[in-house]
Design a protein around this motif. Structure first.
Motif, PDB file in Angstrom:
ATOM      1  N   ALA A  14     -23.483  11.879 -53.215  1.00  0.00           N
ATOM      2  CA  ALA A  14     -24.491  12.907 -52.904  1.00  0.00           C
ATOM      3  C   ALA A  14     -24.165  14.189 -53.652  1.00  0.00           C
ATOM      4  O   ALA A  14     -24.114  15.279 -53.082  1.00  0.00           O
ATOM      5  CB  ALA A  14     -24.545  13.149 -51.393  1.00  0.00           C
ATOM      6  N   GLY A  18     -27.014  12.313 -57.718  1.00  0.00           N
ATOM      7  CA  GLY A  18     -27.429  11.423 -56.633  1.00  0.00           C
ATOM      8  C   GLY A  18     -28.553  12.029 -55.807  1.00  0.00           C
ATOM      9  O   GLY A  18     -29.523  11.345 -55.456  1.00  0.00           O
ATOM     10  N   HIS A  37     -18.500  10.015 -49.331  1.00  0.00           N
ATOM     11  CA  HIS A  37     -17.338  10.073 -48.443  1.00  0.00           C
ATOM     12  C   HIS A  37     -16.955  11.511 -48.060  1.00  0.00           C
ATOM     13  O   HIS A  37     -16.169  11.731 -47.155  1.00  0.00           O
ATOM     14  CB  HIS A  37     -16.140   9.336 -49.046  1.00  0.00           C
ATOM     15  CG  HIS A  37     -15.608   9.938 -50.304  1.00  0.00           C
ATOM     16  ND1 HIS A  37     -14.452   9.486 -50.908  1.00  0.00           N
ATOM     17  CD2 HIS A  37     -16.052  10.946 -51.091  1.00  0.00           C
ATOM     18  CE1 HIS A  37     -14.216  10.187 -51.992  1.00  0.00           C
ATOM     19  NE2 HIS A  37     -15.163  11.075 -52.128  1.00  0.00           N
ATOM     20  N   ILE A 134     -16.522   4.391 -48.632  1.00  0.00           N
ATOM     21  CA  ILE A 134     -17.109   3.093 -48.993  1.00  0.00           C
ATOM     22  C   ILE A 134     -16.036   2.007 -48.880  1.00  0.00           C
ATOM     23  O   ILE A 134     -14.993   2.101 -49.532  1.00  0.00           O
ATOM     24  CB  ILE A 134     -17.694   3.150 -50.417  1.00  0.00           C
ATOM     25  CG1 ILE A 134     -18.793   4.225 -50.468  1.00  0.00           C
ATOM     26  CG2 ILE A 134     -18.243   1.798 -50.843  1.00  0.00           C
ATOM     27  CD1 ILE A 134     -19.218   4.624 -51.859  1.00  0.00           C
ATOM     28  N   GLY A 365     -25.436  10.727 -64.015  1.00  0.00           N
ATOM     29  CA  GLY A 365     -24.590  11.909 -63.856  1.00  0.00           C
ATOM     30  C   GLY A 365     -23.280  11.798 -64.613  1.00  0.00           C
ATOM     31  O   GLY A 365     -23.169  11.123 -65.646  1.00  0.00           O
TER      32      GLY A 365
HETATM   33  P1  FDA Z   1     -20.547  15.026 -58.520  1.00  0.00           P
HETATM   34  O1  FDA Z   1     -19.082  14.985 -58.756  1.00  0.00           O
HETATM   35  O2  FDA Z   1     -21.185  16.343 -58.342  1.00  0.00           O
HETATM   36  O3  FDA Z   1     -20.926  14.159 -57.234  1.00  0.00           O
HETATM   37  C1  FDA Z   1     -20.312  12.928 -56.971  1.00  0.00           C
HETATM   38  C2  FDA Z   1     -20.343  12.699 -55.494  1.00  0.00           C
HETATM   39  O4  FDA Z   1     -19.782  11.419 -55.246  1.00  0.00           O
HETATM   40  C3  FDA Z   1     -19.518  13.701 -54.710  1.00  0.00           C
HETATM   41  O5  FDA Z   1     -20.283  14.227 -53.658  1.00  0.00           O
HETATM   42  C4  FDA Z   1     -18.318  12.890 -54.212  1.00  0.00           C
HETATM   43  O6  FDA Z   1     -17.875  13.305 -52.937  1.00  0.00           O
HETATM   44  C5  FDA Z   1     -18.885  11.496 -54.157  1.00  0.00           C
HETATM   45  N1  FDA Z   1     -17.855  10.462 -54.333  1.00  0.00           N
HETATM   46  C6  FDA Z   1     -16.903  10.399 -55.288  1.00  0.00           C
HETATM   47  N2  FDA Z   1     -16.143   9.322 -55.109  1.00  0.00           N
HETATM   48  C7  FDA Z   1     -16.638   8.694 -54.012  1.00  0.00           C
HETATM   49  C8  FDA Z   1     -16.252   7.532 -53.311  1.00  0.00           C
HETATM   50  N3  FDA Z   1     -15.205   6.782 -53.709  1.00  0.00           N
HETATM   51  N4  FDA Z   1     -16.955   7.188 -52.210  1.00  0.00           N
HETATM   52  C9  FDA Z   1     -18.007   7.941 -51.806  1.00  0.00           C
HETATM   53  N5  FDA Z   1     -18.411   9.048 -52.415  1.00  0.00           N
HETATM   54  C10 FDA Z   1     -17.729   9.421 -53.516  1.00  0.00           C
HETATM   55  N6  FDA Z   1     -21.729  22.248 -64.411  1.00  0.00           N
HETATM   56  C11 FDA Z   1     -22.762  23.049 -64.761  1.00  0.00           C
HETATM   57  O7  FDA Z   1     -23.695  22.575 -65.405  1.00  0.00           O
HETATM   58  N7  FDA Z   1     -22.771  24.362 -64.386  1.00  0.00           N
HETATM   59  C12 FDA Z   1     -21.748  24.928 -63.663  1.00  0.00           C
HETATM   60  O8  FDA Z   1     -21.811  26.107 -63.283  1.00  0.00           O
HETATM   61  C13 FDA Z   1     -20.633  24.101 -63.339  1.00  0.00           C
HETATM   62  N8  FDA Z   1     -19.567  24.622 -62.679  1.00  0.00           N
HETATM   63  C14 FDA Z   1     -18.532  23.806 -62.310  1.00  0.00           C
HETATM   64  C15 FDA Z   1     -17.436  24.356 -61.649  1.00  0.00           C
HETATM   65  C16 FDA Z   1     -16.388  23.541 -61.249  1.00  0.00           C
HETATM   66  C17 FDA Z   1     -15.192  24.140 -60.569  1.00  0.00           C
HETATM   67  C18 FDA Z   1     -16.450  22.138 -61.505  1.00  0.00           C
HETATM   68  C19 FDA Z   1     -15.354  21.217 -61.055  1.00  0.00           C
HETATM   69  C20 FDA Z   1     -17.519  21.618 -62.187  1.00  0.00           C
HETATM   70  C21 FDA Z   1     -18.576  22.428 -62.618  1.00  0.00           C
HETATM   71  N9  FDA Z   1     -19.662  21.912 -63.320  1.00  0.00           N
HETATM   72  C22 FDA Z   1     -20.673  22.748 -63.698  1.00  0.00           C
HETATM   73  C23 FDA Z   1     -19.771  20.473 -63.610  1.00  0.00           C
HETATM   74  C24 FDA Z   1     -20.709  19.838 -62.559  1.00  0.00           C
HETATM   75  O9  FDA Z   1     -20.262  20.214 -61.278  1.00  0.00           O
HETATM   76  C25 FDA Z   1     -20.737  18.326 -62.696  1.00  0.00           C
HETATM   77  O10 FDA Z   1     -21.025  17.957 -64.016  1.00  0.00           O
HETATM   78  C26 FDA Z   1     -21.793  17.739 -61.755  1.00  0.00           C
HETATM   79  O11 FDA Z   1     -21.498  18.120 -60.430  1.00  0.00           O
HETATM   80  C27 FDA Z   1     -21.852  16.238 -61.874  1.00  0.00           C
HETATM   81  O12 FDA Z   1     -22.773  15.777 -60.919  1.00  0.00           O
HETATM   82  P2  FDA Z   1     -22.666  14.295 -60.345  1.00  0.00           P
HETATM   83  O13 FDA Z   1     -23.671  14.222 -59.258  1.00  0.00           O
HETATM   84  O14 FDA Z   1     -22.691  13.322 -61.440  1.00  0.00           O
HETATM   85  O15 FDA Z   1     -21.186  14.216 -59.726  1.00  0.00           O
END
Ligand code: FDA
Length: 393
Positions: A14, A18, A37, A134, A365
């Motif tokens: 989420a 997602g 999770h 999961i 993503g």
């Molecule tokens: P994301 O990581 O957001 O979501 C994945 C989800 O899956 C999470 O909610 C997680 O809990 C869940 N998950 C993972 N493993 C799991 C498991 N085994 N079981 C169940 N659930 C699970 N980018 C940008 O464009 N502008 C910005 O300002 C920033 N700033 C920024 C700051 C910081 C500190 C970070 C670390 C990153 C950024 N980014 C960013 C990058 C951006 O946050 C990132 O590219 C996106 O959140 C990716 O989105 P996703 O939904 O693909 O993954």
């Protein structure tokens, strides 16, 4: 065995991708379940952009993304643009501003972006379950079955949106890669990206400049970024360094032009115009004093410029325009904003993000081998890939 709840699609993760995927699919009347999770959805959105979420970049174009297939992101990015996201933001009355280099931020809080996505999911009737580790994911007879938390659910479509392993303390994992491999998809070696670089050996001396920042041009391979660099107690950071870190591999040099604005020959010109000036003072007019002193000391011109041979001045110019650092490593996934690499795009449809070998399986993503520059590009990919899959579910 309880009878599993039946959905049209189950989305694992989420985060931005997602939630966007769920909102689009639910808006098209699909029964959608999102599983995460973590205790709450969108945790990376909440901490992004210093709490204001740099939610897109008006310059988002395929050449600002790294991938083994640089053309892969083209279709999704073209079909869901920064303007499309701005329309959604406007619909939810979220005020925003452009900071610099096309980077768009909320005026208020990143919470507004998460609330917006949750509202869109709720409008379509999507179910979101957090705090649900999961336990298993299986596939048989064209249906995916997921056991998570207390739930058993099944659907003909499964979307992997669990992101990459950067910042594990926020719940990030390499789960997407393990799952992809299990279902026969290849994974391009994941590496920390948008991450500070560490300096060792002789270059560790630069760590004494910790806290000093300067506008530079940083280069690695063919990539060049004109932004600020920051010396840290471990090595190098700041936007210019984070940007090149995504291109950097062990053993490569990072070149820094400390004076990207000056014209070639400027030191010989200064010698003629101001022969009594010394290098630390001259550099100090353009750079922070501590950095100017360190660079001048290393260049080793101690005399007044008028007494320095032109040859030495030319050499100094060359050094300042391409100071070569050999990073010992990065600060790793613990400090990396994103991950380069991931589920191979060769195994996915660029229109729908569906796996070619296993219809019904999608990946979106950061889990996918598409990584944006710093500055809102990664969220734009999360939205665009989420929409592409959401429209296909
Ligand atoms: P994301 O990581 O957001 O979501 C994945 C989800 O899956 C999470 O909610 C997680 O809990 C869940 N998950 C993972 N493993 C799991 C498991 N085994 N079981 C169940 N659930 C699970 N980018 C940008 O464009 N502008 C910005 O300002 C920033 N700033 C920024 C700051 C910081 C500190 C970070 C670390 C990153 C950024 N980014 C960013 C990058 C951006 O946050 C990132 O590219 C996106 O959140 C990716 O989105 P996703 O939904 O693909 O993954």
């Amino acid at each position: 065995m309880p009878v599993p709840a039946s959905y049209d699609a189950i989305i694992l993760g989420a985060g931005g991708a997602g939630l966007m995927c769920a909102a689009i699919a639910a808006g098209r009347g699909r029964q959608v379940l999102v599983i995460d999770h973590a205790p709450e959805p969108g945790r990376k959105i909440l901490i992004s952009g210093g709490g204001r979420c740099n939610f897109t970049n008006i310059g988002a174009a395929p050449d600002r993304y790294l991938s083994a297939n640089p053309h892969f992101a083209r279709s999704a990015l073209a079909r869901y643009t920064p303007q499309d996201f701005l329309e959604l933001v406007a619909k939810h009355r979220i005020a925003w501003h452009e900071k610099t280099l096309g980077q768009l931020f909320c005026d208020g809080s990143a919470r507004q972006i998460v609330a917006m996505l949750l509202d869109e999911c709720a409008a379509g009737g999507a179910t979101i379950r957090c705090n649900a580790p999961i336990h298993s994911v299986d596939h048989a007879d064209g249906r995916f079955r997921v056991s998570a938390g207390e739930m058993e659910a099944e659907a003909p479509a499964l979307v992997v949106a669990t992101g990459g392993p950067s910042i594990p303390k926020l719940g990030a994992t390499g789960f997407a890669y393990d799952l992809a491999r299990r279902f026969g998809l290849k994974v391009v070696e994941p590496r920390p990206a948008l991450v500070p670089l560490t300096l060792g050996g002789e270059e560790a001396l630069f760590r004494s400049l910790s806290g000093v920042a300067a506008p530079v041009e940083a280069r690695c391979e063919d990539a060049a970024f004109r932004e600020a660099a920051l010396f840290t107690h471990k090595g190098l950071s700041g936007p210019a360094i984070l940007q090149v870190s995504s291109y950097w591999r062990h053993g490569q040099a990072v070149l820094i032009d400390f004076l990207p604005e000056v014209a070639p020959g400027w030191l010989r010109e200064a010698k003629r115009q101001r022969p009594r000036v010394r290098l630390p003072a001259l550099l100090g007019e353009r750079l922070p004093a501590r950095l100017a002193d360190t660079l001048a000391e290393r260049i080793g011109i101690a005399v007044e410029l008028g007494n320095a041979p032109d040859r030495k001045l030319e050499e100094a110019e060359r050094l300042l325009a391409g100071w070569s650092f050999a990073p010992s490593g990065t600060e790793g996934f613990a400090k990396a904003e994103v991950t380069v690499g991931g589920i191979s795009t060769a195994d996915l449809s660029q229109q729908t993000m569906e796996a070619r070998k296993l219809p019904g399986l999608f990946a979106i993503g950061e889990a996918v081998d598409v990584t944006g520059w710093l500055g809102g590009y990664n969220f734009q990919w999360a939205w665009a890939s989420g929409v592409a899959a959401g429209q296909a579910l």
